[in-house]
Structures are given as structure tokens and as C-alpha cells.
Motif scaffolding. Structure first.
Motif, PDB file in Angstrom:
ATOM      1  N   VAL A   1      75.262  49.500  34.406  1.00 26.57           N
ATOM      2  CA  VAL A   1      74.037  48.714  34.219  1.00 26.57           C
ATOM      3  C   VAL A   1      74.346  47.225  34.260  1.00 26.57           C
ATOM      4  CG1 VAL A   1      72.178  48.182  32.604  1.00 26.57           C
ATOM      5  CG2 VAL A   1      72.901  50.538  32.926  1.00 26.57           C
ATOM      6  N   ILE A   2      75.440  46.844  33.613  1.00 30.64           N
ATOM      7  CA  ILE A   2      75.827  45.425  33.615  1.00 30.64           C
ATOM      8  C   ILE A   2      76.100  44.947  35.031  1.00 30.64           C
ATOM      9  CG2 ILE A   2      77.617  43.815  32.870  1.00 30.64           C
ATOM     10  CD1 ILE A   2      77.863  45.503  30.313  1.00 30.64           C
ATOM     11  N   ASN A   3      76.831  45.753  35.814  1.00 30.07           N
ATOM     12  CA  ASN A   3      77.145  45.352  37.187  1.00 30.07           C
ATOM     13  C   ASN A   3      75.895  45.277  38.057  1.00 30.07           C
ATOM     14  OD1 ASN A   3      79.911  45.182  36.665  1.00 30.07           O
ATOM     15  ND2 ASN A   3      80.235  47.359  37.087  1.00 30.07           N
ATOM     16  N   ARG A   4      74.978  46.242  37.876  1.00 29.58           N
ATOM     17  CA  ARG A   4      73.736  46.201  38.657  1.00 29.58           C
ATOM     18  C   ARG A   4      72.904  44.980  38.296  1.00 29.58           C
ATOM     19  NH1 ARG A   4      70.705  51.775  37.905  1.00 29.58           N
ATOM     20  NH2 ARG A   4      70.996  51.113  35.760  1.00 29.58           N
ATOM     21  N   ALA A   5      72.757  44.703  36.996  1.00 31.43           N
ATOM     22  CA  ALA A   5      71.951  43.550  36.578  1.00 31.43           C
ATOM     23  C   ALA A   5      72.561  42.241  37.070  1.00 31.43           C
ATOM     24  CB  ALA A   5      71.823  43.545  35.058  1.00 31.43           C
ATOM     25  N   THR A   6      73.895  42.157  37.027  1.00 32.63           N
ATOM     26  CA  THR A   6      74.559  40.941  37.519  1.00 32.63           C
ATOM     27  C   THR A   6      74.361  40.778  39.013  1.00 32.63           C
ATOM     28  OG1 THR A   6      76.220  41.200  35.777  1.00 32.63           O
ATOM     29  CG2 THR A   6      76.741  39.709  37.584  1.00 32.63           C
ATOM     30  N   LEU A   7      74.415  41.882  39.759  1.00 36.52           N
ATOM     31  CA  LEU A   7      74.211  41.818  41.209  1.00 36.52           C
ATOM     32  C   LEU A   7      72.804  41.330  41.539  1.00 36.52           C
ATOM     33  CD1 LEU A   7      75.402  42.473  44.019  1.00 36.52           C
ATOM     34  CD2 LEU A   7      74.428  44.754  43.783  1.00 36.52           C
ATOM     35  N   LEU A   8      71.802  41.870  40.855  1.00 36.25           N
ATOM     36  CA  LEU A   8      70.426  41.422  41.100  1.00 36.25           C
ATOM     37  C   LEU A   8      70.216  39.994  40.607  1.00 36.25           C
ATOM     38  CD1 LEU A   8      68.306  44.578  40.227  1.00 36.25           C
ATOM     39  CD2 LEU A   8      69.078  43.784  42.452  1.00 36.25           C
TER      40      LEU A   8
ATOM     41  N   LYS B   1      76.368  43.061  25.722  1.00 41.11           N
ATOM     42  CA  LYS B   1      76.424  42.361  27.009  1.00 41.11           C
ATOM     43  C   LYS B   1      75.116  42.547  27.780  1.00 41.11           C
ATOM     44  CE  LYS B   1      78.413  40.185  30.431  1.00 41.11           C
ATOM     45  NZ  LYS B   1      78.705  38.738  30.362  1.00 41.11           N
ATOM     46  N   ILE B   2      74.563  43.765  27.737  1.00 41.34           N
ATOM     47  CA  ILE B   2      73.280  43.999  28.408  1.00 41.34           C
ATOM     48  C   ILE B   2      72.176  43.150  27.791  1.00 41.34           C
ATOM     49  CG2 ILE B   2      71.502  45.734  28.845  1.00 41.34           C
ATOM     50  CD1 ILE B   2      73.744  47.800  29.044  1.00 41.34           C
ATOM     51  N   LEU B   3      72.158  43.081  26.452  1.00 41.66           N
ATOM     52  CA  LEU B   3      71.156  42.247  25.786  1.00 41.66           C
ATOM     53  C   LEU B   3      71.343  40.777  26.143  1.00 41.66           C
ATOM     54  CD1 LEU B   3      71.002  43.875  22.234  1.00 41.66           C
ATOM     55  CD2 LEU B   3      69.369  44.106  24.103  1.00 41.66           C
ATOM     56  N   GLU B   4      72.589  40.345  26.302  1.00 37.34           N
ATOM     57  CA  GLU B   4      72.841  38.954  26.688  1.00 37.34           C
ATOM     58  C   GLU B   4      72.299  38.677  28.084  1.00 37.34           C
ATOM     59  OE1 GLU B   4      76.636  35.957  27.497  1.00 37.34           O
ATOM     60  OE2 GLU B   4      76.937  37.936  26.604  1.00 37.34           O
ATOM     61  N   LEU B   5      72.572  39.593  29.022  1.00 38.24           N
ATOM     62  CA  LEU B   5      72.031  39.418  30.370  1.00 38.24           C
ATOM     63  C   LEU B   5      70.510  39.402  30.360  1.00 38.24           C
ATOM     64  CD1 LEU B   5      74.384  41.738  32.455  1.00 38.24           C
ATOM     65  CD2 LEU B   5      74.183  39.273  32.681  1.00 38.24           C
ATOM     66  N   TYR B   6      69.933  40.306  29.571  1.00 35.45           N
ATOM     67  CA  TYR B   6      68.475  40.432  29.562  1.00 35.45           C
ATOM     68  C   TYR B   6      67.790  39.238  28.911  1.00 35.45           C
ATOM     69  CZ  TYR B   6      63.878  42.334  28.389  1.00 35.45           C
ATOM     70  OH  TYR B   6      62.531  42.519  28.252  1.00 35.45           O
ATOM     71  N   THR B   7      68.294  38.799  27.755  1.00 27.71           N
ATOM     72  CA  THR B   7      67.599  37.756  26.999  1.00 27.71           C
ATOM     73  C   THR B   7      67.973  36.341  27.426  1.00 27.71           C
ATOM     74  OG1 THR B   7      69.315  37.904  25.280  1.00 27.71           O
ATOM     75  CG2 THR B   7      67.327  39.243  24.992  1.00 27.71           C
ATOM     76  N   LEU B   8      69.241  36.125  27.774  1.00 22.66           N
ATOM     77  CA  LEU B   8      69.711  34.763  28.048  1.00 22.66           C
ATOM     78  C   LEU B   8      69.794  34.435  29.530  1.00 22.66           C
ATOM     79  CD1 LEU B   8      72.550  34.422  25.382  1.00 22.66           C
ATOM     80  CD2 LEU B   8      70.132  33.820  25.203  1.00 22.66           C
ATOM     81  N   HIS B   9      69.474  35.397  30.388  1.00 19.15           N
ATOM     82  CA  HIS B   9      69.539  35.125  31.825  1.00 19.15           C
ATOM     83  C   HIS B   9      68.272  35.586  32.545  1.00 19.15           C
ATOM     84  CE1 HIS B   9      73.785  33.852  31.793  1.00 19.15           C
ATOM     85  NE2 HIS B   9      73.969  34.799  30.895  1.00 19.15           N
TER      86      HIS B   9
END
Length: 471
Positions: A163-170, A237-245
Motif C-alpha cells: 500500500v505504501i509503495n502504491r500510494a507513493t507511486l500515485l 507510514k500509511i497515515l503519514e502519506l495520507y494526512t501529510l501528503h
């Protein structure tokens, strides 16, 4: 009693057969389990070998070969049981660690392909294939591909690292983050739901078709998605990607702050750190917006100053041109006035005391006779009604008049030639004819005699005029 014994004796072979059948079924189940385990081990070994080959190709920047190597283990294969159905991809039946490695490598290869220059990507994959890969990544289709092929369409079963890799790619390549936000919200919502599937409890007693193709079951800690410290760190890490990015890209500042405040995964320390980071990012964005507004204002002021300077220069040029035209008009008026000067206008003679005394002394007597008895003859200049002699113009005035006349002649010829170019041709033809005419000796001699005769007449006329003036 004898009947019971005979009945038991009659049934004993059936019981023995049933016992032997039960033993054979247990043996069959054990052999099937061992065969499935062997097949799973063989599949895992094949996936690991394929993963190593694809990793080597990727590290050597052979992206087309790396992609073609990893695709067979993440793509469903046609099933032999029913027509038109598909078996799950081999990676779906692999261990958790192997799945994470394979999907992470696949997403990394896609990221490297999208980052290629257009010319390089088209040369490596072809125009259509490279555009299709870029579209799949930028439109978010890769997210659905991972869920469908690797986790049987169950969003909450996707591993956190994937999930982290997919979210970072998008986050890096998507045109906007709306789809990324929706996918992360769907994953967080499904991952927080408790697992009510109890089929794993009967996995030892029976093997169902669902048990063959289901994702690895989550334990009791699946409700929070934090079975181990590693899972907890991944969820953070997922919450960081979601909330801070992702949310900040969509300008969801208030929602991000609220989500951080109510998240059950974050403890007080992490929650405070997230809120501070969110505040810092918001201040940085406000500062960047302020700088952008100031820069835009500076650019507008610069453009305004340039426009005002251009207007001022244009006004100065117009004023200068206006003055020049006025000076030219004044010069033309002066030249015109100079051409119209009448040098025959009378000027009153200057009188002085000596002239008066001499006139009184030279005044003839009343009888009109000189003292010595000779009659007085008045001079022509003293006749009544005669005009006073005008002083000739100075040398500078004559030169100015000549230059003005020449300039007027040249200007007139220039305007005439511009208005009628044929006049210039005629003038040149006349000059050439004139030169040809004067090139003949007889004509030159005739003209010389004519000029000599004319000059003699002029001198004779001038001499007569001098004699008359003297008398």
C-alpha cells in the motif's frame, strides 16, 4: 441371544470395511496435503527465482526484460476446470514476504519506466505500449491491478508495504490525488473492519474451494492493522502519506488535522508530532503563497513601471518631434520671408549737423545765381522727387540668400522627382544630350562666339550706364 450374536457376526465385516475406508480417506487427505505443500513449495521456489532474475535485469537498467520477466507471476492464468475462468496469479499463493518483494519490484519497475524520457521510453517499449504503461500509472489503474491479481479483490488484505509503495507511486506520477485519497480511505476503512471469516478454523478438517484462493488470514489484531511493531510502523507510514501528503495536495488541511486527532493508531507522542508537522507544512505553504503573491505583485509593478516609462518616452519623443516641426516651420517662414525681401524700399537718409551746415552754406541765392555770376546747375540727386540710394546687402546676407535658393531648388527637384520619376529620366536624357552637343567642336566655337558677342554688348551697356551716372 443367538440372534444378536449372529447379527453382530453379520455386521462385523461391514464395520471392518468402514474402518478400512476411513483409514484410506485419512491417508488420501494426508497425501493430498503433502502434494499441495510440495506444489506450494515448488511455486514459491519458482517465484523467488523469477524475482531474482527480474531484480538483476532492473539493476542493469534493462527495463523491458525486467517487466516481461515479472509479469507472468503477477498475471492470472486460464483455469482448466471451467471454460473462461482464471486461476489466481502465482504471487497470490506465495508467502507474505515474497508477495511484498514481488509487488514492490513491479511498482519500482513501473516508476522507472514512467520516469524515462519520451524518446527513450518509445524506443525501449514502443509508442503504444509506453503510453499505455504511463496511463495505467497516472490514472491509478495499477492500484486496482494489485488488488485484483494479488489479493483476490479484497482491499483490506493488501499488505501495508505494498500500500505504501502504491500510494507513493500515485503521489509522484498521478495527475491529481483525488483517486489516491479515495483508495487510501477505502483501504483504511476495510482494514479496520474485523475479520468475521471462520473458514480457517475448519481448514484442517476440510479443504474448500475458497480456502484455495483466499488471501492469508489476518489475526485478531487485524482490526487495528497492527499485529506486530512492523505492522504498526507500516500503518503509521500509511497515515503519514495520507494526512501529510495526499490530503494536503487536495487542500484538505482541516480534515487532515481532524483525522490525526481521532486516529486510534497514533499515540499521544506521534499525534503531537503529526500535528506539529502539519502546522509547519501549512505555515510553509502560507509563506510560499505570500512569496508568490509578492513576486506576482513585483512583476505587475515592474510591468506597470515599464508601461509608464514607455508612455513617458513616447510623450517626450512626441514633444521633441513637435518642437522640431515647429522649428522647421519657423525656418521655412524665415526662408520664405528672406526670399520676398524687396531691396528697392526707400530708407530715410541720415542727417547730421555737418550736412545741415554744408547745405546752408551751399544754398544758392534767391536769384538762382552763384556769387561769381555763373548759373548753378542742380545735381541729379538733389532733384525734387528723386529716391535715396539704398545700401547694398552685406556679403553674409547674399550668401544666405544663395544657399536658401539652392536649397529650395534642390528640395523642389527632389519632390518633383519623387512625384514623377520620369522627370528624372528626362533630365538625365537632357544632360546627356547637352554633353553630347558640347562634345562637337563647331558647336563649342559657335557658342563661344555668341557668348563673346553678348559679353561685349553687356560691357558696352554697362559703360554707357557708368557715363550717364557720372554726368
Amino acid at each position: 441371544m443367538a440372534f444378536n450374536e449372529s447379527y453382530i457376526a453379520a455386521l462385523s465385516p461391514t464395520a471392518t470395511e468402514m474402518h478400512s475406508s476411513s483409514h484410506g480417506l485419512s491417508t488420501s487427505i494426508s497425501s493430498l496435503s503433502s502434494s499441495l505443500s510440495a506444489a506450494r513449495h515448488s511455486s514459491s521456489s519458482h517465484i523467488s527465482k523469477t524475482y531474482r532474475q527480474a531484480s538483476t535485469l532492473f539493476l542493469t537498467r534493462r527495463l523491458p526484460e525486467a517487466l516481461s520477466t515479472v509479469l507472468p507471476i503477477i498475471t492470472p492464468t486460464p483455469s482448466e476446470d471451467a471454460e473462461g475462468s482464471f486461476e489466481p496469479a502465482p504471487v497470490a499463493k506465495a508467502s507474505r514476504t515474497t508477495r511484498i518483494k514481488v509487488w514492490s519490484l513491479y511498482l519500482t519497475i513501473l516508476n522507472a519506466i514512467v520516469e524515462l524520457d519520451p524518446d527513450e521510453g518509445k524506443d525501449a517499449f514502443g509508442t503504444q505500449e509506453w503510453r499505455a504503461i504511463c496511463t495505467k500509472v497516472r490514472e491509478g489503474e495499477v492500484w486496482e491491478e494489485v488488488v485484483r491479481n494479488g489479493y483476490h479483490g479484497v482491499e483490506g488484505d493488501v499488505d501495508s508495504d505494498v500500500v505504501i509503495n502504491r500510494a507513493t507511486l500515485l503521489l509522484t506520477h498521478a495527475r491529481n490525488q483525488i483517486l489516491n485519497q479515495k483508495r487510501l480511505e477505502a483501504y483504511l476503512a476495510s482494514a479496520n473492519m474485523p475479520n468475521l471469516d471462520i473458514s480457517d478454523r475448519f481448514r484442517d478438517g476440510s479443504i474448500t474451494p475458497r480456502a484455495r484462493f483466499r488471501s492469508p488470514a489476518k489475526g485478531k489484531g487485524a482490526a487495528s492493522g497492527a499485529d506486530t511493531p512492523r505492522d504498526l510502523n507500516a500503518r503509521v507510514k500509511i497515515l503519514e502519506l495520507y494526512t501529510l501528503h495526499v490530503l494536503l495536495r487536495n487542500n484538505e488541511w482541516d480534515y487532515a488535522r481532524e483525522f490525526i486527532s481521532i486516529s486510534p493508531v497514533l499515540d499521544e507522542e506521534r499525534r503531537e508530532a503529526f500535528l506539529q508537522a502539519l502546522q509547519s507544512l501549512q505555515e510553509e505553504q502560507q509563506e510560499a503563497e505570500r512569496h508568490e503573491r509578492e513576486e506576482r505583485q513585483r512583476q505587475e509593478d515592474k510591468v506597470r513601471r515599464e508601461i509608464e516609462e514607455a508612455r513617458r518616452l513616447r510623450a517626450e519623443n512626441e514633444e521633441r518631434e513637435k518642437k522640431r516641426l515647429e522649428e522647421e516651420r519657423a525656418q521655412a517662414r524665415r526662408e520664405s520671408a528672406a526670399k520676398e525681401v524687396d531691396y528697392g524700399v526707400e530708407k530715410p537718409p541720415r542727417r547730421n549737423s555737418n550736412a545741415g551746415s554744408s547745405s546752408s552754406r551751399s544754398k544758392p541765392p534767391a536769384n538762382g545765381k552763384q556769387p561769381n555770376g555763373s548759373s548753378s546747375r542742380p545735381l541729379p540727386s538733389t532733384k525734387k522727387g528723386s529716391k535715396a540710394v539704398v545700401a547694398p546687402p552685406s556679403l553674409g546676407t547674399r550668401a544666405f540668400m544663395i544657399i536658401s535658393n539652392l536649397k529650395a531648388i534642390v528640395d523642389g527637384m527632389t519632390s518633383s522627382f519623387q512625384a514623377n520619376p520620369m522627370l528624372l529620366m528626362r533630365t538625365l536624357a537632357f544632360i546627356m544630350a547637352f554633353l553630347l552637343m558640347f562634345s562637337r567642336k563647331s558647336i563649342r566655337e559657335k557658342i563661344t562666339r555668341m557668348l563673346g558677342t553678348s559679353w561685349d554688348k553687356i560691357k558696352a551697356t554697362a559703360g554707357m550706364g557708368v557715363k550717364i551716372s557720372y554726368l
